[in-house]
Design a protein around this motif. Structure first.
Motif, PDB file in Angstrom:
ATOM      1  N   ARG A 171       0.838  -1.194   0.000  1.00  0.00           N
ATOM      2  CA  ARG A 171       0.000   0.000   0.000  1.00  0.00           C
ATOM      3  C   ARG A 171       0.884   1.259   0.000  1.00  0.00           C
ATOM      4  NH1 ARG A 171      -2.805  -3.817  -0.791  1.00  0.00           N
ATOM      5  NH2 ARG A 171      -4.890  -4.204   0.065  1.00  0.00           N
ATOM      6  N   ALA A 213      -9.894   0.592  -5.901  1.00  0.00           N
ATOM      7  CA  ALA A 213     -10.294   1.734  -5.078  1.00  0.00           C
ATOM      8  C   ALA A 213     -10.493   1.323  -3.625  1.00  0.00           C
ATOM      9  CB  ALA A 213     -11.580   2.352  -5.632  1.00  0.00           C
ATOM     10  N   GLU A 214     -11.046   0.137  -3.411  1.00  0.00           N
ATOM     11  CA  GLU A 214     -11.236  -0.350  -2.047  1.00  0.00           C
ATOM     12  C   GLU A 214      -9.897  -0.698  -1.398  1.00  0.00           C
ATOM     13  OE1 GLU A 214     -14.252  -3.312   0.325  1.00  0.00           O
ATOM     14  OE2 GLU A 214     -13.608  -3.907  -1.693  1.00  0.00           O
ATOM     15  N   VAL A 217      -7.777   2.657  -0.624  1.00  0.00           N
ATOM     16  CA  VAL A 217      -8.646   3.758  -0.205  1.00  0.00           C
ATOM     17  C   VAL A 217      -7.886   4.828   0.583  1.00  0.00           C
ATOM     18  CG1 VAL A 217      -9.414   2.738   1.981  1.00  0.00           C
ATOM     19  CG2 VAL A 217     -10.980   4.223   0.681  1.00  0.00           C
ATOM     20  N   GLN A 218      -6.750   4.488   1.151  1.00  0.00           N
ATOM     21  CA  GLN A 218      -5.964   5.466   1.912  1.00  0.00           C
ATOM     22  C   GLN A 218      -4.939   6.201   1.037  1.00  0.00           C
ATOM     23  OE1 GLN A 218      -6.706   6.173   5.072  1.00  0.00           O
ATOM     24  NE2 GLN A 218      -8.325   4.626   4.945  1.00  0.00           N
ATOM     25  N   PHE A 262     -14.493   4.789  -8.836  1.00  0.00           N
ATOM     26  CA  PHE A 262     -13.545   5.609  -8.086  1.00  0.00           C
ATOM     27  C   PHE A 262     -14.256   6.775  -7.393  1.00  0.00           C
ATOM     28  CE2 PHE A 262     -10.338   3.516 -10.809  1.00  0.00           C
ATOM     29  CZ  PHE A 262      -9.428   3.147  -9.812  1.00  0.00           C
ATOM     30  N   PHE A 315     -15.932   5.451  -4.124  1.00  0.00           N
ATOM     31  CA  PHE A 315     -15.014   5.247  -2.996  1.00  0.00           C
ATOM     32  C   PHE A 315     -14.418   6.566  -2.518  1.00  0.00           C
ATOM     33  CE2 PHE A 315     -15.452   0.890  -4.297  1.00  0.00           C
ATOM     34  CZ  PHE A 315     -15.362   0.197  -3.096  1.00  0.00           C
ATOM     35  N   SER A 316     -14.403   7.549  -3.373  1.00  0.00           N
ATOM     36  CA  SER A 316     -13.957   8.873  -2.945  1.00  0.00           C
ATOM     37  C   SER A 316     -15.006   9.551  -2.078  1.00  0.00           C
ATOM     38  CB  SER A 316     -13.643   9.735  -4.169  1.00  0.00           C
ATOM     39  OG  SER A 316     -13.260  11.039  -3.790  1.00  0.00           O
ATOM     40  N   HIS A 337     -16.011   6.816   1.017  1.00  0.00           N
ATOM     41  CA  HIS A 337     -14.952   6.293   1.889  1.00  0.00           C
ATOM     42  C   HIS A 337     -13.742   7.219   1.992  1.00  0.00           C
ATOM     43  CE1 HIS A 337     -17.154   2.542   2.192  1.00  0.00           C
ATOM     44  NE2 HIS A 337     -17.266   2.515   0.873  1.00  0.00           N
ATOM     45  N   ALA A 355     -11.525   8.292  -0.327  1.00  0.00           N
ATOM     46  CA  ALA A 355     -10.349   8.123  -1.186  1.00  0.00           C
ATOM     47  C   ALA A 355     -10.070   9.423  -1.941  1.00  0.00           C
ATOM     48  CB  ALA A 355     -10.584   6.984  -2.176  1.00  0.00           C
ATOM     49  N   THR A 373     -11.321  14.709  -2.630  1.00  0.00           N
ATOM     50  CA  THR A 373     -12.626  14.133  -2.335  1.00  0.00           C
ATOM     51  C   THR A 373     -13.661  15.249  -2.354  1.00  0.00           C
ATOM     52  OG1 THR A 373     -11.552  12.545  -0.877  1.00  0.00           O
ATOM     53  CG2 THR A 373     -13.929  12.780  -0.644  1.00  0.00           C
TER      54      THR A 373
END
Length: 342
Positions: free
Chosen positions: A101, A134-135, A138-139, A184, A187-188, A191, A193, A252
């Motif tokens: 990651r 994306a999952e 996510v960070q 994307f 997830f932005s 969550h 991202a 985001t």
């Protein structure tokens, strides 16, 4: 990019060196963000030189290229540029979960040609894979290569599609590209991202691209299709540079940017210019339509200025490359396709 722009590109080594030269702005941009860089889908047409550019711009950062590496010799070439390589099938969720990651990700994976007749794989690659990535990341900051094909055709008398134009394209491939962006975006927004969506329109490398396709047809005496008679193009080195800079703009909700040259390129006039260079009279097929896949690059120019390599130089480079028997990747863009079937 270094301001020393050659008048001619003679070899693949010269081409790849030039394609991977970072601008001072990119050096500063990558210095401003923490962390190493993973490039997912590094094995495509643009991936190797983008990875090399990232490493040249930020030698202190690790650059990790991820792909299936089906092309012989590519892994070794990347490693020779001090780029780490990891084999991974991005459709395999467990394999993606096992990737390191890093704080920065460039997403270049996708499927276009061969979509007709195998639409399910196209949707899996262009929608399911982005959801997996994306999952998993996510960070991270994620710069996502998208396409101008997410837009509907727009009037050639206008400025081109702006980033806020509703997405309503023709064909399954283009709609799967909308799906990529939506994954994307989801997830932005949900969550957190940090994402940038880069809607690229026709990057130019001497070995492929719209200019290569038109020049090859003129040189071979084959018809040049002009139904889709207008487009935007940009030097691939500039496209790589700006896409990497977009990591610093990832946010985001997602930051969205059209990426291409500002000129509205006439395919007919382009063929005529190559005809003058080659001593050939172009043969045309079809008739120009009043709408095309063209983009407004005002935001890009406000952030990054005019591309470092202007359109006339790209045309000149391509003509010399073709006349000198330069290599072709034999990967037509199919810029003339209007029904979205690839």
């Amino acid at each position: 990019m270094d301001q020393t722009i050659p008048s001619e590109i003679r070899t693949e080594e010269e081409l790849e060196e030039l394609l991977s030269r970072p601008s001072e702005q990119l050096v500063a941009s990558l210095r401003s963000i923490d962390g190493d860089i993973t490039i997912l889908g590094v094995g495509g047409k643009m991936g190797p030189t983008l990875a090399r550019m990232a490493k040249r711009a930020a030698p202190e950062k690790r650059v990790i290229g991820v792909a299936r590496f089906s092309e012989p010799g590519l892994k070794e070439k990347l490693q020779g540029w001090d780029i780490e390589t990891v084999e991974c099938d991005l459709l395999d969720r467990k394999a993606v979960d096992g990737l390191e990651r890093t704080e920065n990700v460039v997403f270049m994976a996708g499927r276009k040609f061969g979509s007709e007749g195998n639409e399910s794989l196209t949707w899996a690659m262009n929608v399911h894979v982005p959801a997996i990535v994306a999952e998993a990341f996510v960070q991270s900051r994620i710069a996502v290569f998208s396409t101008a094909c997410v837009y509907p055709f727009v009037d050639i008398a206008g400025q081109g599609a702006r980033e806020d134009l509703p997405l309503d394209p023709p064909g399954e491939y283009a709609n799967s590209c909308v799906g990529r962006e939506r994954m994307f975006e989801h997830f932005s927004r949900v969550h957190g991202a940090r994402v940038s969506l880069i809607r690229l329109s026709y990057a130019i490398d001497m070995r492929y691209g719209v200019l290569h396709d038109v020049a090859r047809a003129v040189l071979a005496g084959e018809p040049v299709q002009v139904s889709s008679g207008h487009c935007n193009v940009i030097w691939q080195g500039d496209a790589n540079d700006i896409a990497l800079q977009s990591l610093a703009q990832a946010g985001t909700p997602p930051f969205v940017l059209n990426l291409s040259g500002p000129e509205l390129v006439s395919v007919r006039r382009l063929a005529q210019k190559f005809g003058e260079r080659f001593g050939r009279t172009p043969v045309f097929e079809g008739e120009e339509q009043g709408k095309a896949w063209i983009v407004d690059t005002s935001l890009q120019q406000s952030l990054h200025g005019y591309p470092s390599v202007p359109l006339p130089r790209l045309i000149d480079w391509t003509a010399k490359w073709m006349q000198g028997g330069g290599k072709s990747l034999d990967k037509p863009t199919h810029f003339e396709v209007r029904d979205g079937k690839y």
